[in-house]
Design an enzyme around this catalytic site. Sequence first.
Site, PDB file in Angstrom:
ATOM      1  N   ARG A  19       0.530  -1.098   0.096  1.00 32.66           N
ATOM      2  CA  ARG A  19      -0.233   0.358  -0.117  1.00 32.66           C
ATOM      3  C   ARG A  19       0.880   1.377  -0.060  1.00 32.66           C
ATOM      4  NH1 ARG A  19      -3.645  -1.706   4.896  1.00 32.66           N
ATOM      5  NH2 ARG A  19      -2.101  -3.293   5.125  1.00 32.66           N
ATOM      6  N   ASP A  61       8.439  -1.198  11.376  1.00 32.85           N
ATOM      7  CA  ASP A  61       7.541  -0.112  10.566  1.00 32.85           C
ATOM      8  C   ASP A  61       6.521   0.117  11.336  1.00 32.85           C
ATOM      9  OD1 ASP A  61       5.430  -2.173  11.160  1.00 32.85           O
ATOM     10  OD2 ASP A  61       4.214  -1.893   9.363  1.00 32.85           O
TER      11      ASP A  61
HETATM   12  C1  UD1 Z   1       0.975  -7.350  13.221  1.00 36.27           C
HETATM   13  C2  UD1 Z   1       0.264  -8.147  13.784  1.00 36.27           C
HETATM   14  C3  UD1 Z   1      -0.823  -7.011  14.730  1.00 36.27           C
HETATM   15  C4  UD1 Z   1      -0.504  -6.603  15.665  1.00 36.27           C
HETATM   16  C5  UD1 Z   1       0.438  -5.176  14.545  1.00 36.27           C
HETATM   17  C6  UD1 Z   1       1.323  -4.059  15.561  1.00 36.27           C
HETATM   18  C7  UD1 Z   1       0.979 -10.579  13.279  1.00 36.27           C
HETATM   19  C8  UD1 Z   1       0.905 -11.714  12.167  1.00 36.27           C
HETATM   20  N1  UD1 Z   1       0.543  -9.478  13.349  1.00 36.27           N
HETATM   21  O1  UD1 Z   1       0.248  -6.955  12.100  1.00 36.27           O
HETATM   22  O2  UD1 Z   1      -1.323  -8.632  15.742  1.00 36.27           O
HETATM   23  O3  UD1 Z   1      -1.217  -5.531  15.898  1.00 36.27           O
HETATM   24  O4  UD1 Z   1       1.633  -5.638  13.159  1.00 36.27           O
HETATM   25  O5  UD1 Z   1       1.377  -3.344  14.256  1.00 36.27           O
HETATM   26  O6  UD1 Z   1       1.861 -10.816  13.433  1.00 36.27           O
HETATM   27  N2  UD1 Z   1       7.058  -8.741   7.801  1.00 36.27           N
HETATM   28  C9  UD1 Z   1       8.188  -9.975   7.736  1.00 36.27           C
HETATM   29  N3  UD1 Z   1       8.004 -10.708   7.107  1.00 36.27           N
HETATM   30  C10 UD1 Z   1       6.515 -11.240   6.814  1.00 36.27           C
HETATM   31  C11 UD1 Z   1       5.529 -10.160   7.099  1.00 36.27           C
HETATM   32  C12 UD1 Z   1       5.477  -9.593   7.956  1.00 36.27           C
HETATM   33  O7  UD1 Z   1       9.034  -8.961   7.800  1.00 36.27           O
HETATM   34  O8  UD1 Z   1       6.828 -12.187   6.254  1.00 36.27           O
HETATM   35  C13 UD1 Z   1       6.868  -7.959   8.630  1.00 36.27           C
HETATM   36  C14 UD1 Z   1       6.761  -6.374   7.897  1.00 36.27           C
HETATM   37  O9  UD1 Z   1       7.445  -5.815   7.536  1.00 36.27           O
HETATM   38  C15 UD1 Z   1       6.655  -5.240   9.526  1.00 36.27           C
HETATM   39  C16 UD1 Z   1       6.002  -6.215  10.780  1.00 36.27           C
HETATM   40  O10 UD1 Z   1       6.737  -7.709   9.798  1.00 36.27           O
HETATM   41  O11 UD1 Z   1       7.538  -4.454   9.045  1.00 36.27           O
HETATM   42  C17 UD1 Z   1       4.599  -6.915  10.516  1.00 36.27           C
HETATM   43  O12 UD1 Z   1       3.939  -7.031   9.473  1.00 36.27           O
HETATM   44  P1  UD1 Z   1       2.917  -6.751   8.805  1.00 36.27           P
HETATM   45  O13 UD1 Z   1       2.169  -7.100   7.714  1.00 36.27           O
HETATM   46  O14 UD1 Z   1       2.815  -4.524   8.625  1.00 36.27           O
HETATM   47  O15 UD1 Z   1       1.848  -6.828  10.100  1.00 36.27           O
HETATM   48  P2  UD1 Z   1       0.147  -6.476  10.567  1.00 36.27           P
HETATM   49  O16 UD1 Z   1      -1.189  -6.219   9.574  1.00 36.27           O
HETATM   50  O17 UD1 Z   1       0.805  -4.529  10.841  1.00 36.27           O
HETATM   51 CA    CA Z   2       1.565  -3.637  10.056  1.00 35.62          CA
END
Ligand code: UD1
Ligand code: CA
Length: 462
Positions: free
Chosen positions: A16, A104
């Site tokens: 996004r 993030d």
């Molecule tokens: C996540 C949490 C959620 C929380 C929120 C807070 C999970 C399943 N959910 O959701 O409960 O309220 O953060 O901000 O954990 N990332 C990786 N590899 C992946 C996926 C993500 O490194 O395969 C990293 C992203 O770059 C990011 C962070 O993990 O920095 C969080 O991932 P994102 O997809 O933004 O999770 P949220 O939906 O925000």
């Molecule tokens: Ca996030």
Amino acid sequence: MNKTTAIVLAAGEGKRMHSRHPKVLSKLLFRPMIQRVIDSVHGAGIDDIILIIGFKGEELDAIYRERYSCIYQKEQKGTGHAVMQAKDELLKSNCENVIVLNGDAPFVDSKSIVNLIKIHEKEKSAVTLLSAKLDDPFGYGRIIRDSNGNLEKIVEQKDADEEQQKIKEVNSGVYVFNKADLLFALDNIQNNNAANEYYLTDTTEILKNKSKKTGVYMTNNPDTVLGANDKYQLFQLNEKKRLEVLKQLMLDGVEIPCIDGVIIEDSVVIEAGTTILPGSILKGQTKIGKDCVIGPNSYTENVIIGDEVIFNSSYAYDCEIKSKADIGPFVRIRPDSIIEEKVHIGNFVEVKNSTVGAGTKLPHFNYIGDCEVGKDCNFGCGSLVVNYDGTNKTRSTIGDNAFIGCNTNLVSPIKVGHFAYTAAGSTITDDVPDYSLAIARNRQENKENWVIKTRKLKNLDR
Ligand code: UD1
Ligand code: CA
């Protein structure tokens, strides 16, 4: 505090954001979000940091590989899967705690991290997560508590039913684990959820079902959890942080009568009594003394400014401007320049890699490059240093009290003596001795009635 390793998750693409760069490099008040998370981790006394990188990981790797261990997550299959990539590293490490943070969510602060770990260690829990109550919890994982108020599980937005969606307490994405418990939980995460991802959040339920103690530390500062998933949210975070910084400066005695276009990085130091006018952007290691007026429409980056300086509609970086200097409007001061006390510069003047002595005046249309200018000199309009011959740059020296006439070219390398003068319009190629006047131009010759004689003015015939 027991030995703690931090894992910062930064592999996600952040679709996004519509960015060609990793989302975590998006800037919050001029500093990448991930850098802010890393700074807070260091601030909590933790120096052992693992970054999980993936989308455009090479950009993060290039910045961070020297200081931190960067591990690639080739496919992004969720936050749990991301932490799994660090398994080997964790097995090798002698740490007891593992703290996991999202790259993030840049508002997480050192104090919250320290408190979280303190509670975790005091309670001897397997995992303790940081939560907060939000007025609008949409998009975050919700904290589900049992009838005793203990953590039961975390349910993601996508998986939450109507009742669960009403819960305002959310998961910040910051957790401390006991290392052995984390390794156990990672081996047991499944991807049977709406996103088909391996959720790190599932570890809490896995550990609870193993009769392990799981805890929640709710911070009373809801900003701690805020993250940015798109550029509008990024703007909102920027605005929040900007106002936070400006408010603190005002409470510390800095006058900001109107905040329009005033953006000040939180690393900047400004003393009480200084006024910042609209359109001023102050960045990096800029330090400003007392009773200055900065702005309107000015930019500084890594500039040391003394007291009672006027800096109006001008641009400066990596340089020093000493007390009572009066700069602007429309001046550019480039790196490695030192502007001494009570210097007057502006308008339309550029100074580069030069020292300008106390009390000297560069009032209009001057260029000073690679030059030592003495005290109390005066540069006439349009006079400048010719520091570049097309191949080499060379330095020049101008003595104290020199008077450089209008439109003088000082061809470097050259030395102009103390109290020396140059005649207007001169191109000076040889040194000028102390107390001398240098004239380097043709004498004027008037050809009388030349126009009439050559009938240049045809209208004269009629
Ligand atoms: C996540 C949490 C959620 C929380 C929120 C807070 C999970 C399943 N959910 O959701 O409960 O309220 O953060 O901000 O954990 N990332 C990786 N590899 C992946 C996926 C993500 O490194 O395969 C990293 C992203 O770059 C990011 C962070 O993990 O920095 C969080 O991932 P994102 O997809 O933004 O999770 P949220 O939906 O925000
Ligand atoms: Ca996030």
